[in-house]
Design a protein around this motif. Structure first.
Motif, PDB file in Angstrom:
ATOM      1  N   TYR A 183       0.826  -1.200   0.000  1.00  0.00           N
ATOM      2  CA  TYR A 183       0.000   0.000   0.000  1.00  0.00           C
ATOM      3  C   TYR A 183       0.864   1.254   0.000  1.00  0.00           C
ATOM      4  N   GLY A 184       0.384   2.281  -0.719  1.00  0.00           N
ATOM      5  CA  GLY A 184       0.976   3.609  -0.640  1.00  0.00           C
ATOM      6  C   GLY A 184       2.196   3.807  -1.504  1.00  0.00           C
ATOM      7  N   PRO A 185       2.807   5.002  -1.398  1.00  0.00           N
ATOM      8  CA  PRO A 185       3.982   5.332  -2.207  1.00  0.00           C
ATOM      9  C   PRO A 185       5.099   4.307  -2.033  1.00  0.00           C
ATOM     10  N   ASN A 186       5.622   3.877  -3.173  1.00  0.00           N
ATOM     11  CA  ASN A 186       6.689   2.874  -3.191  1.00  0.00           C
ATOM     12  C   ASN A 186       7.881   3.495  -3.911  1.00  0.00           C
ATOM     13  N   ALA A 187       9.020   3.524  -3.244  1.00  0.00           N
ATOM     14  CA  ALA A 187      10.194   4.211  -3.795  1.00  0.00           C
ATOM     15  C   ALA A 187      10.595   3.655  -5.157  1.00  0.00           C
ATOM     16  N   ALA A 188      10.603   2.347  -5.289  1.00  0.00           N
ATOM     17  CA  ALA A 188      10.996   1.731  -6.561  1.00  0.00           C
ATOM     18  C   ALA A 188       9.996   2.087  -7.660  1.00  0.00           C
ATOM     19  N   ALA A 189       8.704   2.087  -7.305  1.00  0.00           N
ATOM     20  CA  ALA A 189       7.675   2.448  -8.283  1.00  0.00           C
ATOM     21  C   ALA A 189       7.818   3.906  -8.697  1.00  0.00           C
ATOM     22  N   TYR A 190       8.076   4.775  -7.731  1.00  0.00           N
ATOM     23  CA  TYR A 190       8.268   6.192  -8.041  1.00  0.00           C
ATOM     24  C   TYR A 190       9.448   6.380  -8.995  1.00  0.00           C
ATOM     25  N   GLN A 191      10.541   5.686  -8.731  1.00  0.00           N
ATOM     26  CA  GLN A 191      11.715   5.788  -9.606  1.00  0.00           C
ATOM     27  C   GLN A 191      11.355   5.378 -11.030  1.00  0.00           C
ATOM     28  N   LYS A 192      10.640   4.277 -11.164  1.00  0.00           N
ATOM     29  CA  LYS A 192      10.246   3.790 -12.486  1.00  0.00           C
ATOM     30  C   LYS A 192       9.345   4.798 -13.195  1.00  0.00           C
ATOM     31  N   ILE A 193       8.400   5.370 -12.452  1.00  0.00           N
ATOM     32  CA  ILE A 193       7.471   6.347 -13.014  1.00  0.00           C
ATOM     33  C   ILE A 193       8.233   7.587 -13.512  1.00  0.00           C
ATOM     34  N   ILE A 194       9.132   8.055 -12.683  1.00  0.00           N
ATOM     35  CA  ILE A 194       9.876   9.278 -13.023  1.00  0.00           C
ATOM     36  C   ILE A 194      10.829   9.025 -14.197  1.00  0.00           C
ATOM     37  N   GLN A 195      11.434   7.847 -14.212  1.00  0.00           N
ATOM     38  CA  GLN A 195      12.297   7.493 -15.342  1.00  0.00           C
ATOM     39  C   GLN A 195      11.514   7.439 -16.648  1.00  0.00           C
ATOM     40  N   GLY A 196      10.221   7.224 -16.560  1.00  0.00           N
ATOM     41  CA  GLY A 196       9.363   7.201 -17.743  1.00  0.00           C
ATOM     42  C   GLY A 196       8.964   8.583 -18.218  1.00  0.00           C
ATOM     43  N   GLY A 197       9.435   9.617 -17.535  1.00  0.00           N
ATOM     44  CA  GLY A 197       9.196  10.985 -17.994  1.00  0.00           C
ATOM     45  C   GLY A 197       8.247  11.793 -17.138  1.00  0.00           C
ATOM     46  N   THR A 198       7.712  11.231 -16.072  1.00  0.00           N
ATOM     47  CA  THR A 198       6.775  11.963 -15.215  1.00  0.00           C
ATOM     48  C   THR A 198       7.496  13.037 -14.406  1.00  0.00           C
ATOM     49  N   THR A 199       6.894  14.238 -14.383  1.00  0.00           N
ATOM     50  CA  THR A 199       7.453  15.333 -13.570  1.00  0.00           C
ATOM     51  C   THR A 199       6.496  15.777 -12.469  1.00  0.00           C
ATOM     52  N   LEU A 200       5.274  15.221 -12.479  1.00  0.00           N
ATOM     53  CA  LEU A 200       4.310  15.513 -11.410  1.00  0.00           C
ATOM     54  C   LEU A 200       3.526  14.242 -11.090  1.00  0.00           C
ATOM     55  N   ILE A 201       3.613  13.832  -9.830  1.00  0.00           N
ATOM     56  CA  ILE A 201       2.827  12.698  -9.344  1.00  0.00           C
ATOM     57  C   ILE A 201       1.704  13.240  -8.462  1.00  0.00           C
ATOM     58  N   VAL A 202       0.473  12.831  -8.747  1.00  0.00           N
ATOM     59  CA  VAL A 202      -0.665  13.194  -7.904  1.00  0.00           C
ATOM     60  C   VAL A 202      -1.178  11.909  -7.263  1.00  0.00           C
ATOM     61  N   THR A 203      -1.035  11.796  -5.974  1.00  0.00           N
ATOM     62  CA  THR A 203      -1.542  10.594  -5.295  1.00  0.00           C
ATOM     63  C   THR A 203      -3.030  10.746  -5.020  1.00  0.00           C
ATOM     64  N   VAL A 204      -3.735   9.640  -4.997  1.00  0.00           N
ATOM     65  CA  VAL A 204      -5.142   9.627  -4.579  1.00  0.00           C
ATOM     66  C   VAL A 204      -5.331   8.465  -3.611  1.00  0.00           C
ATOM     67  N   ASP A 205      -5.994   8.748  -2.495  1.00  0.00           N
ATOM     68  CA  ASP A 205      -6.288   7.728  -1.480  1.00  0.00           C
ATOM     69  C   ASP A 205      -5.022   7.166  -0.847  1.00  0.00           C
ATOM     70  N   ASN A 206      -3.916   7.889  -0.897  1.00  0.00           N
ATOM     71  CA  ASN A 206      -2.678   7.448  -0.253  1.00  0.00           C
ATOM     72  C   ASN A 206      -1.669   8.583  -0.285  1.00  0.00           C
ATOM     73  N   GLY A 207      -0.572   8.385   0.432  1.00  0.00           N
ATOM     74  CA  GLY A 207       0.548   9.311   0.321  1.00  0.00           C
ATOM     75  C   GLY A 207       0.891  10.108   1.553  1.00  0.00           C
ATOM     76  N   VAL A 208      -0.064  10.227   2.490  1.00  0.00           N
ATOM     77  CA  VAL A 208       0.198  11.107   3.622  1.00  0.00           C
ATOM     78  C   VAL A 208       1.285  10.548   4.542  1.00  0.00           C
ATOM     79  N   ALA A 209       1.589   9.241   4.412  1.00  0.00           N
ATOM     80  CA  ALA A 209       2.671   8.647   5.209  1.00  0.00           C
ATOM     81  C   ALA A 209       3.828   8.180   4.322  1.00  0.00           C
ATOM     82  N   GLY A 210       3.867   8.688   3.079  1.00  0.00           N
ATOM     83  CA  GLY A 210       4.871   8.200   2.122  1.00  0.00           C
ATOM     84  C   GLY A 210       6.168   8.988   2.125  1.00  0.00           C
ATOM     85  N   HIS A 211       6.764   9.176   3.267  1.00  0.00           N
ATOM     86  CA  HIS A 211       7.972  10.006   3.389  1.00  0.00           C
ATOM     87  C   HIS A 211       9.099   9.549   2.465  1.00  0.00           C
TER      88      HIS A 211
END
Length: 774
Positions: free
Chosen positions: A123-151
């Motif tokens: 559940y929630g923000p995953n560092a490896a997933a974020y890296q993959k997303i950003i490597q794909g060209g994303t410059t803005l991530i908008v979380t929904v229903d998660n993220g408030v504990a994703g330090h």
């Protein structure tokens, strides 16, 4: 006796307050009473509650960081930046992802979405997933229903120069993540102001962001917001009430091929669609996608406008739900066997470990075990090729499961959750440590398993008060859910009728409550085992439940969906029967017989907690049980009276089984005796074994009656019988027929049948009570 599962709490509002609110708000007194119980005590509150409007939606810019977050999203849309909506795998996560994806698509954004895998990413923000997303060209991530504990994951995004806007509704951590913006309904603004309503779900927060982006209420997204709101079991007051009320209307007029196909697969009807259909049909199917495999399919299903794809995806969602249900049933059965055959029932908490169980359904299995055993439960599973044991836990109101496990957090591989639900991973050697910690916490929290969970009962009503008009008025209180429960009524009646079981394994109970010319069908799911204890004619069964409607063959009738029932131990229970079955010998107690052949035949069917004895072996000293079951009918009424007088049981259940009634054959008249005597005298050597049928036909007397008369003649020495051959005794002496033991016994049997089998229930009960009082 039937013990209630819940502690019934009946709250009655003051009559003056009911009258006043009913008059001022222009509602029925019954509805006014229910409103007062919900804390709605003014006509203004009543009008807002009963008639929610668009004005119920608060200004989205009152929410923390909304203005900042909207500005960043608009900047990304205008610049053509790659935006990724990062969602969650449950129904709330799927609907909130779809809402955000659709509104950004409508604004012309370069947007995609990503839902983490429950099993590999959690559940929630995953560092490896974020890296993959950003490597794909994303410059803005908008979380929904998660993220408030994703330090950690948000820190990774910041390092990689990608902004993260968190939109969430879950419990706030002590320190917020370093996100570009955190949009959360419970966060106070820099000025200390709070958003007016803090109980939005993830889809609700996404809906507010969509409202802010479009500068108007996006009515085409209300259907998704309603599904997420009901599925996540958040408060159905204030803004959520309006979301669900209008959302159901939107679903009934939906143009979404995927949603329409899903409702059809679930067997729903659009014209009657309500919040229960969301909770029991739509949401489980969306949840099953994430539980079984990949929740991304859910967003595709809800957002597609390709009808063929919609039908295909809806069928897949339904198949996944069927698979989920079958796995839950399988694992639940295995879990119950594990609990029942082990020593867990002596514990205050339960910990069940399966072997290679599907992780996606463990929380549901835990919930069902909590429902059955009313104690905190962890359900874990081992996995091939690993030393990890993973699972979920569910709890009861009086036990904080998160607090119970938190002291050994450092000895677990992973752990998270809240008061009532947790998820965790533990190494196999530490399972016993976890089990011991649960018991220790139960002692520390002073867990009292004898305390029943409370259930609120709205009012006591007679079944003659229930009609379609009342049900129509109750519907004005809908949508029902958290903080606005469907009213539960204590229903009064005159007597129970037509008790039966339903379902493949006779798991469910159905009976009718009657009063005068009015009747109400009651259905109690999962309570089929109680059928043996509820008898037609009963008046002391207390029942609480929800009033609903059942439509069959275009005819709609009212029915009671039973939440709980109870019945005191009746001192005398009339269960007279002509058929005995195994279930009748399962209740603890002493079962008394008057005929040894019946005892011999039935003894193999008795449960271990039952005792079967002949009536003449039962004394006050040997009778230690409180419950007496009279299995068969005595030949002499005095024998039963004597048993009751000797034992003085607390409860007496009367089966009084008798296969054939002698009273149906009657007592032969003197003419019949004379005919038989004359025939025997004139026809020596009558073989009863071979000539009985011919004799019966010749004399026009029933075979059983001839056998009885021959027995009387034999006892009076009128005849002799050798090897079944009957002859007249040449030395017979005249005797009164009534002096034969068989004659006397039949007279007593007929008296017993008349008094014990032909009497009314009231007459039988009065007889037993008289015997006990003597």
């Amino acid at each position: 006796m039937i013990e209630s599962k819940y502690d019934w709490q009946i709250e009655q509002a003051q009559p003056d307050a009911i009258t006043s609110l009913a008059k001022q708000a222009g509602v029925d007194g019954f509805i006014a009473q229910l409103l007062l119980q919900r804390g709605i005590d003014t006509p203004e509150k009543a009008n807002t509650f009963l008639k929610p409007s668009i004005e119920a939606f608060h200004d989205p810019f009152l929410m923390h960081d909304m203005k900042k977050g909207i500005a960043r999203i608009q900047q990304a849309v205008e610049a053509g930046e790659q935006i990724t909506v990062y969602g969650d795998y449950d129904a709330d996560g799927i609907t909130s992802t779809t809402i955000m994806y659709e509104v950004l698509t409508d604004l012309g954004a370069n947007v995609n979405y990503y839902i983490p895998n429950r099993f590999s990413e959690g559940y929630g923000p995953n560092a490896a997933a974020y890296q993959k997303i950003i490597q794909g060209g994303t410059t803005l991530i908008v979380t929904v229903d998660n993220g408030v504990a994703g330090h950690d994951a948000i820190a990774v995004a910041n390092e990689l120069k990608c902004d993260v806007i968190v939109s969430d509704h879950h419990s706030l951590p002590e320190v917020l993540p370093d996100a570009y913006a955190v949009i959360h309904p419970r966060l106070k603004s820099a000025t200390g102001a709070s958003y007016p309503f803090g109980d939005l779900c993830g889809a609700g927060v996404a809906f507010k962001i969509a409202t802010a982006l479009l500068d108007e209420v996006p009515t085409d997204l209300l259907d998704l917001a309603a599904i997420g709101t009901v599925a996540d079991i958040v408060s159905l007051r204030d803004e959520n009430r309006a979301i669900v009320k209008f959302g159901i209307q939107a679903i009934q007029n939906s143009q979404r091929p995927g949603l329409l196909a899903l409702i059809k697969e679930a067997g729903g009807q659009l014209d009657q669609f309500d919040e229960q259909d969301i909770g029991f049909a739509v949401a489980p199917r969306l949840n099953s996608l994430g539980r079984m495999k990949d929740a991304t399919v859910g967003v595709e299903l809800l957002s597609t406008f390709d009808e063929e794809q919609a039908i295909e995806l809806a069928k897949f969602a339904n198949q996944q739900n069927d698979l989920r249900k079958s796995l839950v049933d399988q694992f639940y059965k295995e879990a119950v066997e594990q609990v029942e055959t082990g020593s867990d029932l002596n514990r205050s908490t339960l910990l069940v470990v399966g072997d290679n169980w599907h992780q996606g359904v463990l929380g549901i299995v835990a919930s069902r075990l909590v429902e059955k055993y009313q104690r905190p439960t962890l359900v874990l599973t081992s996995q091939d090729g690993t030393d990890d044991v993973k699972g979920s836990g569910r709890s009861i109101d009086q036990f904080d499961l998160f607090k119970a496990i938190d002291p050994i957090r450092d000895q677990l591989v992973a752990f998270g959750g809240h008061h009532s639900a947790v998820g965790l991973t533990v190494k196999k050697p530490n399972v016993s440590l976890l089990s011991d910690q649960l018991e220790k916490a139960a002692e520390q929290q002073q867990l009292d398993l004898s305390a029943k969970p409370k259930i609120e009962v709205a009012a006591k009503v007679g079944i003659d008060q229930l009609n379609s008009d009342l049900v129509g008025q109750l519907k004005t209180l809908a949508p029902f859910g958290q903080d606005n429960p469907k009213p539960i009524f204590d229903v009064s009646y005159d007597q129970v009728q037509s008790v039966k079981t339903m379902g493949k394994g006779a798991d469910h109970l159905k009976f009718t409550l009657a009063k005068g010319n009015t009747s109400l069908v009651a259905v109690a799911f999962g309570k089929g085992a109680l059928a043996a204890q509820i008898h037609p004619g009963a008046t002391d069964l207390e029942v609480i439940g929800e009033i609903g409607e059942n439509t069959w063959n275009n005819r709609t009738t009212l029915q009671l969906m039973v939440d709980d029932l109870k019945q005191p131990a009746a001192p005398v229970v009339d269960r007279r029967t002509r058929v005995l079955h195994e279930q009748m010998f399962r209740q603890a107690g002493t079962y008394v017989f008057f005929h040894e052949r019946n005892l011999t035949q039935l003894k193999p069917y008795f449960a271990d907690n039952c005792r079967a004895v002949m009536y003449d072996q039962l004394t006050r000293q040997t009778f230690q049980d409180q419950n007496l079951f009279v299995v068969d009918c005595p030949d002499v009424v005095a024998d039963l009276a004597d048993v009751l007088h000797r034992t003085h049981p607390k409860t007496t259940t009367l089966y009084l089984y008798k296969k054939q009634l002698v009273s149906k054959m009657g007592m032969p008249d003197r003419h019949s005796y004379a005919k038989l005597f004359r025939f025997v005298k004139e026809n020596p050597n009558i073989n009863i074994a071979t000539q009985l049928k011919r004799l019966s036909k010749h004399l026009h007397i029933a075979e059983r009656t001839i056998i009885f008369m021959i027995q009387v003649f034999l006892e009076l020495d009128f005849i002799t019988i050798n090897d079944r051959v009957v002859n007249l005794n040449p030395h017979y002496q005249a005797h009164d027929l009534k002096s034969a033991p068989s004659f006397h016994l039949r007279q007593e049997q007929m008296k017993a049948e008349q008094q014990l089998l032909a009497s009314s229930t009231r007459e039988l009960i009065d007889f037993v009570k008289d015997c006990l009082d003597s």
